[in-house]
Design a protein around this motif. Structure first.
Motif, PDB file in Angstrom:
ATOM      1  N   ARG A 207       0.834  -1.205   0.000  1.00 37.64           N
ATOM      2  CA  ARG A 207       0.000   0.000   0.000  1.00 37.64           C
ATOM      3  C   ARG A 207       0.867   1.252   0.000  1.00 37.64           C
ATOM      4  O   ARG A 207       0.532   2.257  -0.644  1.00 37.64           O
ATOM      5  CB  ARG A 207      -0.938  -0.003   1.202  1.00 37.64           C
ATOM      6  CG  ARG A 207      -2.059  -1.041   1.100  1.00 37.64           C
ATOM      7  CD  ARG A 207      -2.850  -1.174   2.391  1.00 37.64           C
ATOM      8  NE  ARG A 207      -3.277   0.116   2.865  1.00 37.64           N
ATOM      9  CZ  ARG A 207      -3.177   0.529   4.140  1.00 37.64           C
ATOM     10  NH1 ARG A 207      -2.635  -0.261   5.053  1.00 37.64           N
ATOM     11  NH2 ARG A 207      -3.603   1.708   4.488  1.00 37.64           N
ATOM     12  N   ALA A 208       1.984   1.210   0.706  1.00 31.73           N
ATOM     13  CA  ALA A 208       2.899   2.357   0.713  1.00 31.73           C
ATOM     14  C   ALA A 208       3.468   2.598  -0.679  1.00 31.73           C
ATOM     15  O   ALA A 208       3.588   3.750  -1.119  1.00 31.73           O
ATOM     16  CB  ALA A 208       4.023   2.123   1.724  1.00 31.73           C
ATOM     17  N   VAL A 209       3.809   1.524  -1.391  1.00 35.00           N
ATOM     18  CA  VAL A 209       4.308   1.663  -2.760  1.00 35.00           C
ATOM     19  C   VAL A 209       3.265   2.360  -3.631  1.00 35.00           C
ATOM     20  O   VAL A 209       3.562   3.326  -4.344  1.00 35.00           O
ATOM     21  CB  VAL A 209       4.665   0.283  -3.356  1.00 35.00           C
ATOM     22  CG1 VAL A 209       4.973   0.413  -4.846  1.00 35.00           C
ATOM     23  CG2 VAL A 209       5.849  -0.329  -2.621  1.00 35.00           C
ATOM     24  N   VAL A 210       2.028   1.876  -3.562  1.00 34.47           N
ATOM     25  CA  VAL A 210       0.958   2.440  -4.388  1.00 34.47           C
ATOM     26  C   VAL A 210       0.726   3.904  -4.048  1.00 34.47           C
ATOM     27  O   VAL A 210       0.629   4.759  -4.939  1.00 34.47           O
ATOM     28  CB  VAL A 210      -0.342   1.630  -4.208  1.00 34.47           C
ATOM     29  CG1 VAL A 210      -1.503   2.304  -4.938  1.00 34.47           C
ATOM     30  CG2 VAL A 210      -0.156   0.212  -4.726  1.00 34.47           C
ATOM     31  N   ARG A 211       0.670   4.211  -2.764  1.00 29.87           N
ATOM     32  CA  ARG A 211       0.373   5.599  -2.365  1.00 29.87           C
ATOM     33  C   ARG A 211       1.513   6.537  -2.736  1.00 29.87           C
ATOM     34  O   ARG A 211       1.280   7.663  -3.170  1.00 29.87           O
ATOM     35  CB  ARG A 211       0.089   5.662  -0.868  1.00 29.87           C
ATOM     36  CG  ARG A 211      -0.138   7.082  -0.357  1.00 29.87           C
ATOM     37  CD  ARG A 211      -0.908   7.116   0.937  1.00 29.87           C
ATOM     38  NE  ARG A 211      -2.334   7.026   0.694  1.00 29.87           N
ATOM     39  CZ  ARG A 211      -3.267   7.533   1.512  1.00 29.87           C
ATOM     40  NH1 ARG A 211      -2.907   8.138   2.618  1.00 29.87           N
ATOM     41  NH2 ARG A 211      -4.531   7.413   1.228  1.00 29.87           N
ATOM     42  N   LEU A 212       2.750   6.104  -2.576  1.00 28.22           N
ATOM     43  CA  LEU A 212       3.885   6.958  -2.924  1.00 28.22           C
ATOM     44  C   LEU A 212       3.958   7.223  -4.420  1.00 28.22           C
ATOM     45  O   LEU A 212       4.428   8.276  -4.845  1.00 28.22           O
ATOM     46  CB  LEU A 212       5.189   6.327  -2.433  1.00 28.22           C
ATOM     47  CG  LEU A 212       5.488   6.540  -0.946  1.00 28.22           C
ATOM     48  CD1 LEU A 212       6.517   5.538  -0.442  1.00 28.22           C
ATOM     49  CD2 LEU A 212       5.967   7.969  -0.696  1.00 28.22           C
ATOM     50  N   ILE A 213       3.497   6.286  -5.221  1.00 33.79           N
ATOM     51  CA  ILE A 213       3.480   6.488  -6.666  1.00 33.79           C
ATOM     52  C   ILE A 213       2.317   7.382  -7.073  1.00 33.79           C
ATOM     53  O   ILE A 213       2.461   8.276  -7.908  1.00 33.79           O
ATOM     54  CB  ILE A 213       3.417   5.129  -7.392  1.00 33.79           C
ATOM     55  CG1 ILE A 213       4.771   4.411  -7.257  1.00 33.79           C
ATOM     56  CG2 ILE A 213       3.048   5.300  -8.865  1.00 33.79           C
ATOM     57  CD1 ILE A 213       4.772   2.980  -7.704  1.00 33.79           C
ATOM     58  N   CYS A 214       1.151   7.169  -6.470  1.00 31.29           N
ATOM     59  CA  CYS A 214      -0.058   7.918  -6.853  1.00 31.29           C
ATOM     60  C   CYS A 214      -0.115   9.318  -6.245  1.00 31.29           C
ATOM     61  O   CYS A 214      -0.424  10.287  -6.936  1.00 31.29           O
ATOM     62  CB  CYS A 214      -1.303   7.146  -6.438  1.00 31.29           C
ATOM     63  SG  CYS A 214      -1.604   5.655  -7.370  1.00 31.29           S
ATOM     64  N   CYS A 215       0.129   9.404  -4.951  1.00 25.73           N
ATOM     65  CA  CYS A 215      -0.044  10.684  -4.249  1.00 25.73           C
ATOM     66  C   CYS A 215       0.932  10.775  -3.077  1.00 25.73           C
ATOM     67  O   CYS A 215       0.536  10.582  -1.926  1.00 25.73           O
ATOM     68  CB  CYS A 215      -1.487  10.843  -3.767  1.00 25.73           C
ATOM     69  SG  CYS A 215      -2.193   9.337  -3.032  1.00 25.73           S
ATOM     70  N   PRO A 216       2.209  11.034  -3.375  1.00 24.80           N
ATOM     71  CA  PRO A 216       3.219  11.076  -2.305  1.00 24.80           C
ATOM     72  C   PRO A 216       2.916  12.101  -1.223  1.00 24.80           C
ATOM     73  O   PRO A 216       3.216  11.878  -0.051  1.00 24.80           O
ATOM     74  CB  PRO A 216       4.511  11.424  -3.055  1.00 24.80           C
ATOM     75  CG  PRO A 216       4.073  11.972  -4.370  1.00 24.80           C
ATOM     76  CD  PRO A 216       2.791  11.285  -4.699  1.00 24.80           C
ATOM     77  N   GLU A 217       2.280  13.225  -1.603  1.00 24.88           N
ATOM     78  CA  GLU A 217       1.981  14.234  -0.599  1.00 24.88           C
ATOM     79  C   GLU A 217       1.034  13.700   0.480  1.00 24.88           C
ATOM     80  O   GLU A 217       1.151  14.057   1.658  1.00 24.88           O
ATOM     81  CB  GLU A 217       1.399  15.494  -1.251  1.00 24.88           C
ATOM     82  CG  GLU A 217       0.024  15.346  -1.865  1.00 24.88           C
ATOM     83  CD  GLU A 217       0.040  14.685  -3.240  1.00 24.88           C
ATOM     84  OE1 GLU A 217      -1.063  14.520  -3.814  1.00 24.88           O
ATOM     85  OE2 GLU A 217       1.133  14.346  -3.743  1.00 24.88           O
ATOM     86  N   LYS A 218       0.107  12.829   0.111  1.00 25.94           N
ATOM     87  CA  LYS A 218      -0.812  12.243   1.094  1.00 25.94           C
ATOM     88  C   LYS A 218      -0.083  11.232   1.970  1.00 25.94           C
ATOM     89  O   LYS A 218      -0.344  11.135   3.178  1.00 25.94           O
ATOM     90  CB  LYS A 218      -2.000  11.593   0.388  1.00 25.94           C
ATOM     91  CG  LYS A 218      -2.933  12.594  -0.281  1.00 25.94           C
ATOM     92  CD  LYS A 218      -4.147  11.903  -0.885  1.00 25.94           C
ATOM     93  CE  LYS A 218      -5.074  12.923  -1.540  1.00 25.94           C
ATOM     94  NZ  LYS A 218      -6.259  12.266  -2.150  1.00 25.94           N
ATOM     95  N   TYR A 219       0.818  10.485   1.367  1.00 29.77           N
ATOM     96  CA  TYR A 219       1.620   9.544   2.157  1.00 29.77           C
ATOM     97  C   TYR A 219       2.434  10.300   3.205  1.00 29.77           C
ATOM     98  O   TYR A 219       2.420   9.959   4.392  1.00 29.77           O
ATOM     99  CB  TYR A 219       2.551   8.745   1.242  1.00 29.77           C
ATOM    100  CG  TYR A 219       3.557   7.925   2.012  1.00 29.77           C
ATOM    101  CD1 TYR A 219       3.287   6.617   2.378  1.00 29.77           C
ATOM    102  CD2 TYR A 219       4.781   8.474   2.415  1.00 29.77           C
ATOM    103  CE1 TYR A 219       4.199   5.870   3.114  1.00 29.77           C
ATOM    104  CE2 TYR A 219       5.694   7.744   3.147  1.00 29.77           C
ATOM    105  CZ  TYR A 219       5.400   6.440   3.493  1.00 29.77           C
ATOM    106  OH  TYR A 219       6.313   5.720   4.246  1.00 29.77           O
ATOM    107  N   PHE A 220       3.160  11.331   2.776  1.00 29.12           N
ATOM    108  CA  PHE A 220       4.031  12.051   3.706  1.00 29.12           C
ATOM    109  C   PHE A 220       3.233  12.829   4.744  1.00 29.12           C
ATOM    110  O   PHE A 220       3.673  12.969   5.889  1.00 29.12           O
ATOM    111  CB  PHE A 220       4.971  12.972   2.936  1.00 29.12           C
ATOM    112  CG  PHE A 220       6.032  12.243   2.158  1.00 29.12           C
ATOM    113  CD1 PHE A 220       6.927  11.404   2.799  1.00 29.12           C
ATOM    114  CD2 PHE A 220       6.140  12.379   0.777  1.00 29.12           C
ATOM    115  CE1 PHE A 220       7.905  10.714   2.093  1.00 29.12           C
ATOM    116  CE2 PHE A 220       7.105  11.700   0.057  1.00 29.12           C
ATOM    117  CZ  PHE A 220       7.989  10.865   0.716  1.00 29.12           C
ATOM    118  N   GLU A 221       2.067  13.330   4.364  1.00 29.14           N
ATOM    119  CA  GLU A 221       1.207  14.000   5.357  1.00 29.14           C
ATOM    120  C   GLU A 221       0.840  13.038   6.469  1.00 29.14           C
ATOM    121  O   GLU A 221       0.843  13.400   7.651  1.00 29.14           O
ATOM    122  CB  GLU A 221      -0.055  14.531   4.674  1.00 29.14           C
ATOM    123  CG  GLU A 221      -1.014  15.265   5.609  1.00 29.14           C
ATOM    124  CD  GLU A 221      -1.919  14.369   6.427  1.00 29.14           C
ATOM    125  OE1 GLU A 221      -2.278  14.758   7.560  1.00 29.14           O
ATOM    126  OE2 GLU A 221      -2.267  13.254   5.949  1.00 29.14           O
TER     127      GLU A 221
END
Length: 345
Positions: free
Chosen positions: A262-276
């Protein structure tokens, strides 16, 4: 999208290193002077300052900072002063050699950097540690995580914007079939996630949502919580359903592995949401997770921290600066606020 604020008229590297040397003189360290210089210089300018400092005083600026600063302030100043590739190499080394299934730092570096940036990190790793990043990842990770992380850190994705929609449709189906079979570490799943360009993967994930009615991350999240529930409630389920608990599920490691996917997918799609989310969790605990907070601010201030701040305020209804002021103190707080673009310099 960066929050770094560089003054219109920047002093020469020689002047900056003289100011820093002045901050180190005497009985106490002038932390505010350190912040006023280093927190307002970009990567190229910080590199020039280090070179001037070495030429003038015969030692690396990092040595002086290590000697003159302490605690969380020391950590963020040192991390920030490093060149981006050196910084990522350091973070990757710590993550690999002290690896734990819940650690996502290697995934952050592999998925949130450009292909050239990741290649530069691998080169910096060679130079610093006299071995390859891939070597350490292979040596210290295991099982499904090794299968995923090794090709991730080795990747050199195509950076163009071209997208093949026929391929996106076929690989969306492939991912759906493998997830339905619970074959989360299948080599085809890993091949798609670790080799395709980011635009191609985003198209594939969008196709997955359109074809099967759920975002791929939502499906992985549901499965994650399913495994978590089974692992913590197996006795209750056994009594209620009169079934024997599966040993595979009782000891199933896939919960952390699914979180990694899930982290891979989120970092590819929307890194700003992951880092937030990483920042939010670092500040919402009983004790602040300074390591995570320091890492995200130091690595994203020259990239997309402004966007991360906007997502944070939208998600939490409070400016990130206010949360930082509430949870951090003194010079560490001042350095964070400077990198967030919120000091008075």
């Amino acid at each position: 999208m960066a929050t770094l604020r560089v003054p219109p008229a920047v002093p020469s590297p020689q002047e900056d290193c003289e100011q820093l040397h002045k901050a180190f003189e005497g009985w106490g360290t002038n932390e505010k002077l350190i912040i006023s210089v280093l927190a307002h210089r970009n990567a190229a300018q910080r590199k020039a300052i280090r070179e001037a400092y070495q030429a003038t005083y015969g030692k690396d600026l990092l040595e002086s900072l290590l000697h003159e600063t302490h605690g969380d302030f020391e950590k963020i100043v040192l991390l920030w002063t490093l060149e981006p590739s050196e910084r990522d190499a350091l973070l990757a080394n710590e993550a690999a050699t002290k690896w734990h299934p819940t650690n996502r730092v290697l995934i952050e570096i592999a998925c949130a950097r450009s292909s050239q940036d990741l290649f530069t990190v691998r080169c910096a790793y060679h130079k610093q540690y006299k071995r390859s990043l891939e070597e350490d990842v292979a040596a210290h990770t295991k099982a499904d995580f090794r299968k995923l992380l090794l090709p991730l850190v080795s990747a050199y994705r195509y950076e163009g914007e071209e997208v093949n929609m026929h391929l996106a449709k076929s690989e969306a189906k492939l991912l759906h079939d493998k997830i339905s079979e619970k074959a989360y570490s299948d080599e085809e799943v890993i091949r798609v996630l670790t080799t395709r360009s980011k635009p191609q993967l985003i198209a594939t994930f969008n196709q997955y949502n359109n074809e099967f009615g759920n975002p791929i991350n939502k499906v992985l999240k549901i499965i994650y919580f399913f495994f978590f529930f089974l692992s913590t409630h197996s006795l209750i389920l056994s009594l209620a359903l009169n079934i024997s608990s599966s040993q595979d599920l009782k000891s199933d490691p896939k919960d952390d592995y699914l979180a990694a996917l899930r982290a891979v997918v989120r970092l590819i799609c929307c890194p700003e949401k992951y880092f937030e989310k990483v920042i939010r969790l670092s500040l919402n605990k009983l004790g602040t997770d300074e390591t995570a907070l320091t890492r995200i601010v130091a690595t994203r201030a020259e990239v997309d921290l402004k966007l991360i701040k906007e997502v944070y305020q939208s998600r939490n209804s409070v400016p990130l600066e206010n949360a930082v002021k509430h949870d951090t103190h003194r010079h560490y707080e001042d350095m964070l606020l400077a990198l967030l673009g919120s000091d008075q310099n």
